[in-house]
Design a protein around this motif. Sequence first.
Motif, PDB file in Angstrom:
ATOM      1  N   PHE A  68     -27.891 -10.269  -4.431  1.00 16.86           N
ATOM      2  CA  PHE A  68     -26.709 -11.106  -4.261  1.00 16.86           C
ATOM      3  C   PHE A  68     -26.959 -12.216  -3.237  1.00 16.86           C
ATOM      4  CE2 PHE A  68     -22.942 -12.050  -1.681  1.00 16.86           C
ATOM      5  CZ  PHE A  68     -22.097 -12.575  -2.650  1.00 16.86           C
ATOM      6  N   LEU A  69     -27.599 -11.861  -2.121  1.00 13.10           N
ATOM      7  CA  LEU A  69     -27.803 -12.822  -1.040  1.00 13.10           C
ATOM      8  C   LEU A  69     -28.769 -13.940  -1.436  1.00 13.10           C
ATOM      9  CD1 LEU A  69     -27.972 -10.348   1.975  1.00 13.10           C
ATOM     10  CD2 LEU A  69     -26.197 -12.066   1.551  1.00 13.10           C
ATOM     11  N   PHE A  70     -29.815 -13.615  -2.199  1.00 10.92           N
ATOM     12  CA  PHE A  70     -30.735 -14.664  -2.629  1.00 10.92           C
ATOM     13  C   PHE A  70     -30.045 -15.644  -3.584  1.00 10.92           C
ATOM     14  CE2 PHE A  70     -34.304 -11.951  -1.161  1.00 10.92           C
ATOM     15  CZ  PHE A  70     -34.951 -12.911  -0.403  1.00 10.92           C
ATOM     16  N   GLY A  71     -29.142 -15.136  -4.409  1.00  6.50           N
ATOM     17  CA  GLY A  71     -28.358 -16.022  -5.264  1.00  6.50           C
ATOM     18  C   GLY A  71     -27.451 -16.918  -4.429  1.00  6.50           C
ATOM     19  N   ALA A  72     -26.828 -16.328  -3.403  1.00  5.30           N
ATOM     20  CA  ALA A  72     -25.949 -17.104  -2.527  1.00  5.30           C
ATOM     21  C   ALA A  72     -26.731 -18.137  -1.720  1.00  5.30           C
ATOM     22  CB  ALA A  72     -25.202 -16.160  -1.585  1.00  5.30           C
ATOM     23  N   LEU A  73     -27.967 -17.799  -1.366  1.00 10.14           N
ATOM     24  CA  LEU A  73     -28.792 -18.724  -0.587  1.00 10.14           C
ATOM     25  C   LEU A  73     -29.097 -19.991  -1.383  1.00 10.14           C
ATOM     26  CD1 LEU A  73     -30.332 -19.123   2.077  1.00 10.14           C
ATOM     27  CD2 LEU A  73     -32.298 -18.009   1.016  1.00 10.14           C
ATOM     28  N   LYS A  74     -29.439 -19.821  -2.655  1.00  7.15           N
ATOM     29  CA  LYS A  74     -29.723 -20.983  -3.499  1.00  7.15           C
ATOM     30  C   LYS A  74     -28.482 -21.840  -3.720  1.00  7.15           C
ATOM     31  CE  LYS A  74     -33.710 -19.588  -6.270  1.00  7.15           C
ATOM     32  NZ  LYS A  74     -34.230 -19.424  -7.655  1.00  7.15           N
ATOM     33  N   ALA A  75     -27.327 -21.175  -3.777  1.00  5.33           N
ATOM     34  CA  ALA A  75     -26.079 -21.890  -4.076  1.00  5.33           C
ATOM     35  C   ALA A  75     -25.378 -22.413  -2.822  1.00  5.33           C
ATOM     36  CB  ALA A  75     -25.145 -20.970  -4.850  1.00  5.33           C
ATOM     37  N   ALA A  76     -25.914 -22.141  -1.650  1.00  2.00           N
ATOM     38  CA  ALA A  76     -25.250 -22.555  -0.404  1.00  2.00           C
ATOM     39  C   ALA A  76     -25.030 -24.068  -0.387  1.00  2.00           C
ATOM     40  CB  ALA A  76     -26.086 -22.134   0.794  1.00  2.00           C
ATOM     41  N   PRO A  77     -23.814 -24.513  -0.103  1.00  4.46           N
ATOM     42  CA  PRO A  77     -23.501 -25.941  -0.182  1.00  4.46           C
ATOM     43  C   PRO A  77     -24.004 -26.768   0.999  1.00  4.46           C
ATOM     44  CG  PRO A  77     -21.565 -24.718   0.497  1.00  4.46           C
ATOM     45  CD  PRO A  77     -22.631 -23.699   0.200  1.00  4.46           C
ATOM     46  N   ASP A  78     -24.285 -26.117   2.110  1.00  2.48           N
ATOM     47  CA  ASP A  78     -24.723 -26.858   3.290  1.00  2.48           C
ATOM     48  C   ASP A  78     -25.600 -25.968   4.171  1.00  2.48           C
ATOM     49  OD1 ASP A  78     -22.933 -25.216   4.948  1.00  2.48           O
ATOM     50  OD2 ASP A  78     -21.319 -26.443   4.115  1.00  2.48           O
ATOM     51  N   GLN A  79     -26.187 -26.583   5.206  1.00  3.30           N
ATOM     52  CA  GLN A  79     -27.124 -25.877   6.083  1.00  3.30           C
ATOM     53  C   GLN A  79     -26.449 -24.732   6.835  1.00  3.30           C
ATOM     54  OE1 GLN A  79     -30.199 -26.840   5.858  1.00  3.30           O
ATOM     55  NE2 GLN A  79     -31.245 -25.720   7.479  1.00  3.30           N
ATOM     56  N   GLU A  80     -25.225 -24.954   7.271  1.00  4.35           N
ATOM     57  CA  GLU A  80     -24.526 -23.919   8.034  1.00  4.35           C
ATOM     58  C   GLU A  80     -24.292 -22.670   7.184  1.00  4.35           C
ATOM     59  OE1 GLU A  80     -20.391 -23.301  10.626  1.00  4.35           O
ATOM     60  OE2 GLU A  80     -20.887 -25.260   9.762  1.00  4.35           O
ATOM     61  N   SER A  81     -23.853 -22.881   5.959  1.00  6.70           N
ATOM     62  CA  SER A  81     -23.636 -21.746   5.052  1.00  6.70           C
ATOM     63  C   SER A  81     -24.955 -21.040   4.747  1.00  6.70           C
ATOM     64  CB  SER A  81     -22.998 -22.230   3.748  1.00  6.70           C
ATOM     65  OG  SER A  81     -21.771 -22.875   3.990  1.00  6.70           O
ATOM     66  N   ALA A  82     -25.995 -21.824   4.529  1.00  5.89           N
ATOM     67  CA  ALA A  82     -27.311 -21.254   4.224  1.00  5.89           C
ATOM     68  C   ALA A  82     -27.816 -20.403   5.382  1.00  5.89           C
ATOM     69  CB  ALA A  82     -28.300 -22.366   3.906  1.00  5.89           C
ATOM     70  N   LYS A  83     -27.621 -20.859   6.611  1.00  8.83           N
ATOM     71  CA  LYS A  83     -28.089 -20.108   7.773  1.00  8.83           C
ATOM     72  C   LYS A  83     -27.379 -18.760   7.880  1.00  8.83           C
ATOM     73  CE  LYS A  83     -31.305 -22.653   9.412  1.00  8.83           C
ATOM     74  NZ  LYS A  83     -32.684 -22.136   9.332  1.00  8.83           N
ATOM     75  N   ALA A  84     -26.095 -18.734   7.535  1.00  6.70           N
ATOM     76  CA  ALA A  84     -25.352 -17.476   7.582  1.00  6.70           C
ATOM     77  C   ALA A  84     -25.903 -16.485   6.553  1.00  6.70           C
ATOM     78  CB  ALA A  84     -23.866 -17.744   7.328  1.00  6.70           C
ATOM     79  N   VAL A  85     -26.206 -16.984   5.348  1.00  8.10           N
ATOM     80  CA  VAL A  85     -26.774 -16.111   4.309  1.00  8.10           C
ATOM     81  C   VAL A  85     -28.178 -15.678   4.696  1.00  8.10           C
ATOM     82  CG1 VAL A  85     -27.455 -15.960   1.888  1.00  8.10           C
ATOM     83  CG2 VAL A  85     -25.384 -17.228   2.521  1.00  8.10           C
ATOM     84  N   GLU A  86     -28.950 -16.626   5.223  1.00  2.38           N
ATOM     85  CA  GLU A  86     -30.320 -16.327   5.638  1.00  2.38           C
ATOM     86  C   GLU A  86     -30.346 -15.221   6.691  1.00  2.38           C
ATOM     87  OE1 GLU A  86     -33.699 -18.757   8.024  1.00  2.38           O
ATOM     88  OE2 GLU A  86     -32.818 -19.835   6.322  1.00  2.38           O
ATOM     89  N   ALA A  87     -29.398 -15.263   7.618  1.00  2.46           N
ATOM     90  CA  ALA A  87     -29.331 -14.234   8.661  1.00  2.46           C
ATOM     91  C   ALA A  87     -29.081 -12.854   8.050  1.00  2.46           C
ATOM     92  CB  ALA A  87     -28.236 -14.573   9.666  1.00  2.46           C
ATOM     93  N   ARG A  88     -28.278 -12.804   6.999  1.00  6.86           N
ATOM     94  CA  ARG A  88     -28.011 -11.523   6.342  1.00  6.86           C
ATOM     95  C   ARG A  88     -29.255 -10.993   5.618  1.00  6.86           C
ATOM     96  NH1 ARG A  88     -22.944  -9.776   6.393  1.00  6.86           N
ATOM     97  NH2 ARG A  88     -21.318 -11.198   7.098  1.00  6.86           N
ATOM     98  N   ILE A  89     -30.022 -11.920   5.045  1.00 11.70           N
ATOM     99  CA  ILE A  89     -31.272 -11.505   4.398  1.00 11.70           C
ATOM    100  C   ILE A  89     -32.234 -10.939   5.435  1.00 11.70           C
ATOM    101  CG2 ILE A  89     -33.330 -12.340   3.196  1.00 11.70           C
ATOM    102  CD1 ILE A  89     -31.495 -14.325   1.721  1.00 11.70           C
ATOM    103  N   TRP A  90     -32.381 -11.631   6.556  1.00 14.48           N
ATOM    104  CA  TRP A  90     -33.247 -11.132   7.621  1.00 14.48           C
ATOM    105  C   TRP A  90     -32.753  -9.771   8.130  1.00 14.48           C
ATOM    106  CZ3 TRP A  90     -37.951 -12.559   8.749  1.00 14.48           C
ATOM    107  CH2 TRP A  90     -38.371 -13.878   8.528  1.00 14.48           C
ATOM    108  N   ALA A  91     -31.418  -9.592   8.166  1.00 15.43           N
ATOM    109  CA  ALA A  91     -30.860  -8.318   8.633  1.00 15.43           C
ATOM    110  C   ALA A  91     -31.291  -7.176   7.712  1.00 15.43           C
ATOM    111  CB  ALA A  91     -29.340  -8.409   8.696  1.00 15.43           C
ATOM    112  N   VAL A  92     -31.303  -7.420   6.403  1.00 18.33           N
ATOM    113  CA  VAL A  92     -31.750  -6.390   5.453  1.00 18.33           C
ATOM    114  C   VAL A  92     -33.234  -6.105   5.654  1.00 18.33           C
ATOM    115  CG1 VAL A  92     -32.060  -5.826   3.016  1.00 18.33           C
ATOM    116  CG2 VAL A  92     -29.968  -6.985   3.770  1.00 18.33           C
TER     117      VAL A  92
END
Length: 221
Positions: A68-92
Amino acid sequence: MALRSTTTANWTRVLRLAIGIVVLAAIAATPAAAQAPQPTPPGAQKKLPQAPAKLPRVIGDKAKNLDFLFGALKAAPDQESAKAVEARIWAVWTATPSDTAALLMARAKLAMDSKDTAVALKLLDAVIKLRPDYIEAWNRRATIHYLKNDYRRSMEDIRQVLIREPRHFGALAGLGMIMQETGDEKHALDAFRKALAINPHLERVPDLVKSLTEKVEGRDI
């Protein structure tokens, strides 16, 4: 005396240039995994994508979360949103059910922060022996080897990361940097492009892709 000193300095520069040409030729003729580590150019900043200092808690199934997170990362509309998703991926990636592994990883980070790479490596060796399936231990050890210019060992650990998680954009970016620093710009470009295809919001990587594309494939006419 001054003239002799100047002549000696000139010969030294010529000798260094000749050695540099020989080294580059050897790199081009040697498989990447067997290349000897090359020193970092003066002033160059060796920085890899890495986990943020603070990470959210991981809840639920890791595999489903990552998909789910990798899909959200590609679809992130801006850098701030992408960083939030990226942090969740790193957390996993950094989460581990082993208390012992978590403790060793925490101590390894403290050692790295203190520039005690020898201790950090020993601790990471212990984590990998304890939990060979734990991606972040391989990734952090690859980072230490990279910072020490030990590219062969770094690439070996990156390979282990990518076997376990082919979408690891941090490992792919690290592989690209090693390829670039050893003169293999074509494979560096391939690695950076793969990293960007997974995480389009990586810092610095788009600029590296642009410059390497011009070098490897030429400018558009």
